[in-house]
Design an enzyme around this catalytic site. Structure first.
Site, PDB file in Angstrom:
ATOM      1  N   CYS A  79       0.828  -1.302   0.166  1.00 46.74           N
ATOM      2  CA  CYS A  79      -0.033  -0.023  -0.025  1.00 46.74           C
ATOM      3  C   CYS A  79       0.944   1.271   0.116  1.00 46.74           C
ATOM      4  O   CYS A  79       1.493   1.580  -1.006  1.00 46.74           O
ATOM      5  CB  CYS A  79      -1.020  -0.076   1.039  1.00 46.74           C
ATOM      6  SG  CYS A  79      -2.647   0.901   0.796  1.00 46.74           S
ATOM      7  N   HIS A 167      -4.189  -5.243   0.784  1.00 43.78           N
ATOM      8  CA  HIS A 167      -3.528  -5.543   2.047  1.00 43.78           C
ATOM      9  C   HIS A 167      -3.560  -6.939   2.201  1.00 43.78           C
ATOM     10  O   HIS A 167      -4.606  -7.567   2.332  1.00 43.78           O
ATOM     11  CB  HIS A 167      -4.290  -4.851   3.196  1.00 43.78           C
ATOM     12  CG  HIS A 167      -4.037  -3.471   3.574  1.00 43.78           C
ATOM     13  ND1 HIS A 167      -2.753  -2.927   4.161  1.00 43.78           N
ATOM     14  CD2 HIS A 167      -4.485  -2.395   2.940  1.00 43.78           C
ATOM     15  CE1 HIS A 167      -2.670  -1.779   4.369  1.00 43.78           C
ATOM     16  NE2 HIS A 167      -3.943  -1.372   3.574  1.00 43.78           N
ATOM     17  N   GLU A 169      -2.516  -8.842   4.374  1.00 36.18           N
ATOM     18  CA  GLU A 169      -2.394  -9.484   5.754  1.00 36.18           C
ATOM     19  C   GLU A 169      -3.786  -9.363   6.446  1.00 36.18           C
ATOM     20  O   GLU A 169      -4.278 -10.148   7.565  1.00 36.18           O
ATOM     21  CB  GLU A 169      -1.672  -8.287   6.550  1.00 36.18           C
ATOM     22  CG  GLU A 169      -2.317  -7.093   6.857  1.00 36.18           C
ATOM     23  CD  GLU A 169      -1.936  -6.136   5.730  1.00 36.18           C
ATOM     24  OE1 GLU A 169      -1.833  -4.863   6.116  1.00 36.18           O
ATOM     25  OE2 GLU A 169      -1.334  -6.394   4.670  1.00 36.18           O
TER      26      GLU A 169
END
Length: 509
Positions: A79, A167, A169
């Protein structure tokens, strides 16, 4: 050993989650602020740049020197990191015309790329940014796009440098874990050797070397962190570990006796100290939540110090500090100002002059539990719900009295035992009861009552940062409410808290 991963934190709310996902791959990683890059990068085999609330176009945007990383270490930029690499290396970043928040699908994935191995097109990813990469950096090769984001992923030719504008994660990115594994294992060649067994073996050896023949005192709380820390230390130094378990009079019903019994069976050298009256006296007529916390913290320090001075030759103080506390204290936003002196015995007075040992300081909570399981600790103890350091004092709104503690202990015991009976305890992250500072009118038999109100609270969460209230069965709530009102003298009304965090907190104080 060069099999670690360095995560540079630019202030993203998801940075800890990146670390947790990497650890789930059995890979050791560390988080460091972007402005404190370790002097030696030798221990690290790969680097990840986190997201950030900043815009790369802002004058005060984080701007670290990556000259010793780019081209030298495999690099994954997430990002903000992806936008940073583009903005300062011949590409361009512009404000998004379309809001790029929430779910999106990778409508195009370049074939034959190791980075996207076993990841199909149209997989879900999670976006969270207001800028977008309009032009790739020099030597940039587009790897993936979404309907609205042309440059959702890219790599830089001639380097092991990869960048994504989503993202991996977060749970909403369907193949996020696969993507991290592709980068760290297949591309960077990091070994998956970070296991509970390996941690126990290396930590015990490190503790032996660090402490030698020294003596260690540890304040046990009965919780998971301090218990696992105690067992690790016991493996390393045995009889030179002295544990003190203080009853502050604000524990759950029968918890002091039950926990001492559990510890006895674990072979620990534990001394139980019943200081209930001392704590209740310190809390007399005090109703302000912060002052209650400080009164409990100060009383604990005094009791702990009294007991520690009865031991001779103690050089070390052990604490159950875990990695989120460490990260917070060196975060991008500055050191933490909230020290939980009542829980981890932090903030002890200077005159104690003890060196600190923290066996769990590099573990997340879920890892602490896995290490505890590896060492054979009772699953019931490892599965215990979090319990606040100040105990029932912050679940009794208003001033504290022995009678109020008795009432809440009885209510809490009925609630918690009910959750276990209905096989709901392990489906709840944290549960407890709150004694409210109001009375309500009731009718018992033919008599009017004017008694206390209690609130029940049960939440589901992963780390306590956010939490949703649990939709407990009506039949369960009916049974528990009936038992509380019939069996706990002084209570005639039970309510259930249906607030999520945020905006509410898990505890009421």
């Amino acid at each position: 050993m060069q099999n670690n991963v360095l995560i540079l934190d630019f202030g993203s709310q998801y940075t800890q989650l990146i670390a947790r996902r990497v650890r789930e791959l059995n890979i050791y990683c560390e988080i460091h602020p972007y402005h404190h890059i370790p002097e030696s990068l030798d221990p690290f085999k790969a680097v990840i740049l986190s997201g950030s609330p900043f815009s790369v176009r802002a004058e005060d945007a984080p701007h670290p020197d990556l000259s010793q990383i780019r081209g030298h270490k495999p690099l994954l930029a997430v990002c903000y990191g992806a936008q940073y690499l583009a903005h300062f290396n011949g590409g361009s970043v512009e404000p998004s015309n379309i809001r790029e928040y929430g779910r999106a699908k990778l409508s195009m994935i370049k074939s034959g790329e190791d980075f996207f191995k076993d990841i199909p097109e149209n997989t879900n990813v999670w976006m969270s940014h207001s800028d977008t990469i309009a032009q790739l950096p020099e030597n940039g090769v587009r790897l993936a796009s979404t309907t609205d984001v042309l440059n959702a992923a890219y790599r830089i030719e001639g380097e092991e440098t990869y960048a994504i504008q989503f993202h991996p994660e977060v749970y909403h990115t369907t193949h996020g874990k696969q993507l991290l594994e592709n980068f760290l294992v297949n591309i960077a060649g990091v070994e998956q050797s970070w296991t509970p067994a390996a941690f126990v073996e290396t930590t015990v050896e490190t503790l032996k070397e660090q402490i030698g023949d020294g003596k260690v005192v540890l304040g046990l709380s009965g919780g998971v962190d301090s218990t696992v820390a105690a067992i690790l230390l016991n493996k390393a130094i045995g009889k030179n570990l002295f544990c003190i378990f203080v009853n502050n009079g604000l524990l759950r019903k029968d918890e002091f006796e039950n926990v001492l019994h559990q510890y006895k069976d674990m072979g620990l050298n534990v001394k139980g100290v019943d200081a209930s009256e001392r704590f209740l006296e310190a809390l007399r007529n005090e109703s302000d939540p912060e002052r209650k916390r400080k009164a409990i913290g100060n009383a604990f320090i005094e009791v702990f110090d009294d007991e520690a001075h009865k031991l001779t030759g103690v050089d070390w103080l052990a604490q159950g500090t875990i990695y989120p506390d460490v990260i917070e204290s060196v975060s991008v936003n500055g050191p933490s100002v909230t020290i939980k002196s009542h829980h981890n015995v932090g903030g002890l007075p200077d005159f104690m002059k003890l060196k600190i040992v923290e066996p769990l300081r590099m573990l997340f909570k879920d890892e602490v539990r896995r290490v505890g399981k590896e060492m054979g600790i009772d699953p019931e103890l490892l599965g215990r719900h979090p319990f606040p350091g100040p105990g029932l004092a912050i679940r009794i709104l208003g001033d504290i009295t022995a009678e109020k503690v008795r009432i809440l202990q009885e209510v809490d015991a009925i609630f918690i035992n009910g959750l276990k009976k209905w096989d709901l305890y392990d489906k709840v992250w944290q549960a407890g009861a709150i004694l409210l500072p109001v009375n309500s009118v009731g009718v018992m038999g033919d008599e009017r009552t004017y008694e206390k109100v209690v609130a029940l609270r049960a939440v589901e969460s992963t780390d306590g940062m956010t939490a949703d209230w649990v939709n407990l069965p009506y039949e369960f709530l009916q049974e528990v409410s009936n038992h509380i009102i019939n069996r706990v003298k002084g209570v005639n009304r039970v309510v259930y808290d249906i607030s999520s965090k945020p905006p509410a907190t898990i505890e009421w104080e």
